[in-house]
Design a protein around this motif. Sequence first.
Motif, PDB file in Angstrom:
ATOM      1  N   TYR A 122       0.851  -1.179   0.000  1.00  0.00           N
ATOM      2  CA  TYR A 122       0.000   0.000   0.000  1.00  0.00           C
ATOM      3  C   TYR A 122       0.889   1.232   0.000  1.00  0.00           C
ATOM      4  N   PRO A 123       0.524   2.249  -0.765  1.00  0.00           N
ATOM      5  CA  PRO A 123       1.367   3.449  -0.796  1.00  0.00           C
ATOM      6  C   PRO A 123       1.281   4.285   0.482  1.00  0.00           C
ATOM      7  N   TRP A 124       0.161   4.170   1.233  1.00  0.00           N
ATOM      8  CA  TRP A 124      -0.023   4.961   2.451  1.00  0.00           C
ATOM      9  C   TRP A 124      -0.660   4.113   3.525  1.00  0.00           C
ATOM     10  N   GLN A 125      -0.544   4.607   4.750  1.00  0.00           N
ATOM     11  CA  GLN A 125      -1.258   3.999   5.863  1.00  0.00           C
ATOM     12  C   GLN A 125      -1.699   5.097   6.827  1.00  0.00           C
ATOM     13  N   PHE A 126      -2.895   4.909   7.384  1.00  0.00           N
ATOM     14  CA  PHE A 126      -3.484   5.881   8.301  1.00  0.00           C
ATOM     15  C   PHE A 126      -3.326   5.356   9.712  1.00  0.00           C
ATOM     16  N   GLU A 127      -2.707   6.154  10.564  1.00  0.00           N
ATOM     17  CA  GLU A 127      -2.558   5.814  11.981  1.00  0.00           C
ATOM     18  C   GLU A 127      -3.691   6.491  12.739  1.00  0.00           C
ATOM     19  N   ALA A 128      -4.604   5.687  13.262  1.00  0.00           N
ATOM     20  CA  ALA A 128      -5.757   6.232  13.977  1.00  0.00           C
ATOM     21  C   ALA A 128      -5.305   6.907  15.269  1.00  0.00           C
ATOM     22  N   PRO A 129      -6.017   7.938  15.689  1.00  0.00           N
ATOM     23  CA  PRO A 129      -5.661   8.595  16.954  1.00  0.00           C
ATOM     24  C   PRO A 129      -5.817   7.617  18.114  1.00  0.00           C
ATOM     25  N   ASP A 130      -4.942   7.731  19.115  1.00  0.00           N
ATOM     26  CA  ASP A 130      -5.014   6.814  20.248  1.00  0.00           C
ATOM     27  C   ASP A 130      -5.555   7.469  21.511  1.00  0.00           C
ATOM     28  N   THR A 131      -5.944   8.732  21.415  1.00  0.00           N
ATOM     29  CA  THR A 131      -6.499   9.452  22.549  1.00  0.00           C
ATOM     30  C   THR A 131      -8.014   9.553  22.382  1.00  0.00           C
ATOM     31  N   PRO A 132      -8.797   9.116  23.389  1.00  0.00           N
ATOM     32  CA  PRO A 132     -10.255   9.231  23.281  1.00  0.00           C
ATOM     33  C   PRO A 132     -10.674  10.672  22.988  1.00  0.00           C
ATOM     34  N   GLY A 133     -11.579  10.825  22.045  1.00  0.00           N
ATOM     35  CA  GLY A 133     -12.075  12.136  21.658  1.00  0.00           C
ATOM     36  C   GLY A 133     -11.268  12.804  20.560  1.00  0.00           C
ATOM     37  N   GLU A 134     -10.062  12.336  20.318  1.00  0.00           N
ATOM     38  CA  GLU A 134      -9.218  12.892  19.255  1.00  0.00           C
ATOM     39  C   GLU A 134      -9.699  12.328  17.923  1.00  0.00           C
ATOM     40  N   THR A 135      -9.816  13.165  16.907  1.00  0.00           N
ATOM     41  CA  THR A 135     -10.306  12.709  15.603  1.00  0.00           C
ATOM     42  C   THR A 135      -9.286  12.878  14.490  1.00  0.00           C
ATOM     43  N   THR A 136      -8.100  13.390  14.808  1.00  0.00           N
ATOM     44  CA  THR A 136      -7.078  13.584  13.785  1.00  0.00           C
ATOM     45  C   THR A 136      -5.976  12.550  13.953  1.00  0.00           C
ATOM     46  N   GLY A 137      -5.769  11.741  12.909  1.00  0.00           N
ATOM     47  CA  GLY A 137      -4.710  10.754  12.923  1.00  0.00           C
ATOM     48  C   GLY A 137      -3.513  11.240  12.136  1.00  0.00           C
ATOM     49  N   ILE A 138      -2.668  10.297  11.733  1.00  0.00           N
ATOM     50  CA  ILE A 138      -1.457  10.630  10.983  1.00  0.00           C
ATOM     51  C   ILE A 138      -1.423   9.807   9.708  1.00  0.00           C
ATOM     52  N   LEU A 139      -1.156  10.456   8.582  1.00  0.00           N
ATOM     53  CA  LEU A 139      -0.992   9.753   7.319  1.00  0.00           C
ATOM     54  C   LEU A 139       0.497   9.498   7.109  1.00  0.00           C
ATOM     55  N   HIS A 140       0.843   8.225   6.864  1.00  0.00           N
ATOM     56  CA  HIS A 140       2.228   7.810   6.639  1.00  0.00           C
ATOM     57  C   HIS A 140       2.362   7.235   5.240  1.00  0.00           C
ATOM     58  N   ARG A 141       3.572   7.225   4.711  1.00  0.00           N
ATOM     59  CA  ARG A 141       3.854   6.414   3.528  1.00  0.00           C
ATOM     60  C   ARG A 141       3.763   4.967   3.957  1.00  0.00           C
ATOM     61  N   GLY A 142       3.503   4.090   3.010  1.00  0.00           N
ATOM     62  CA  GLY A 142       3.369   2.669   3.316  1.00  0.00           C
ATOM     63  C   GLY A 142       4.612   2.051   3.910  1.00  0.00           C
ATOM     64  N   ASP A 143       5.774   2.610   3.626  1.00  0.00           N
ATOM     65  CA  ASP A 143       7.026   2.049   4.124  1.00  0.00           C
ATOM     66  C   ASP A 143       7.577   2.808   5.331  1.00  0.00           C
ATOM     67  N   CYS A 144       6.775   3.660   5.949  1.00  0.00           N
ATOM     68  CA  CYS A 144       7.248   4.474   7.072  1.00  0.00           C
ATOM     69  C   CYS A 144       7.601   3.582   8.267  1.00  0.00           C
ATOM     70  N   THR A 145       8.752   3.841   8.861  1.00  0.00           N
ATOM     71  CA  THR A 145       9.222   3.019   9.978  1.00  0.00           C
ATOM     72  C   THR A 145       8.760   3.530  11.336  1.00  0.00           C
ATOM     73  N   VAL A 146       8.137   4.710  11.405  1.00  0.00           N
ATOM     74  CA  VAL A 146       7.683   5.226  12.698  1.00  0.00           C
ATOM     75  C   VAL A 146       6.181   5.036  12.911  1.00  0.00           C
ATOM     76  N   ALA A 147       5.479   4.495  11.928  1.00  0.00           N
ATOM     77  CA  ALA A 147       4.032   4.275  12.057  1.00  0.00           C
ATOM     78  C   ALA A 147       3.778   3.187  13.102  1.00  0.00           C
ATOM     79  N   THR A 148       2.896   3.463  14.061  1.00  0.00           N
ATOM     80  CA  THR A 148       2.579   2.506  15.121  1.00  0.00           C
ATOM     81  C   THR A 148       1.088   2.539  15.410  1.00  0.00           C
TER      82      THR A 148
END
Length: 125
Positions: free
Chosen positions: A67-93
């Motif tokens: 996949y060219p990208w991956q979406f990291e969902a927010p981990d804080t309740p009530g937060e609605t903004t996540g992080i968009l990463h490249r598919g090969d990003c090494t910091v995506a968790t």
Amino acid sequence: MAEEDPEPRVLVVLPDGQVLNGILRGRRRDPDGVWWYQTTVDIRATSVQPVPGQDYGSVPTVVQDTYPWQFEAPDTPGETTGILHRGDCTVATGRLTPMSDPVQARAFLREGWATACETCGPDPQ
């Protein structure tokens, strides 16, 4: 709606705070004024159980190796903004949802549902 966005994307926030990517398929307002949205959400197969007697043979199936990208969902309740990463990003968790559609990735950035990763700098063109 812009021609490049044929289906409006939504974030579906479950009662436990989990955020799922979705498509808004329809909406209705009950006589008492309560709105209901009909959505389609992407859910990992391990969270879905088949219904006995149902035939799934005609369900469209796509197998994608990368996949060219991956979406990291927010981990804080009530937060609605996540992080968009490249598919090969090494910091995506955390809770990651793969994305293959550049229109969807651009919409997430444009609508403020995601910010671009500062490490990998995704650029869905």
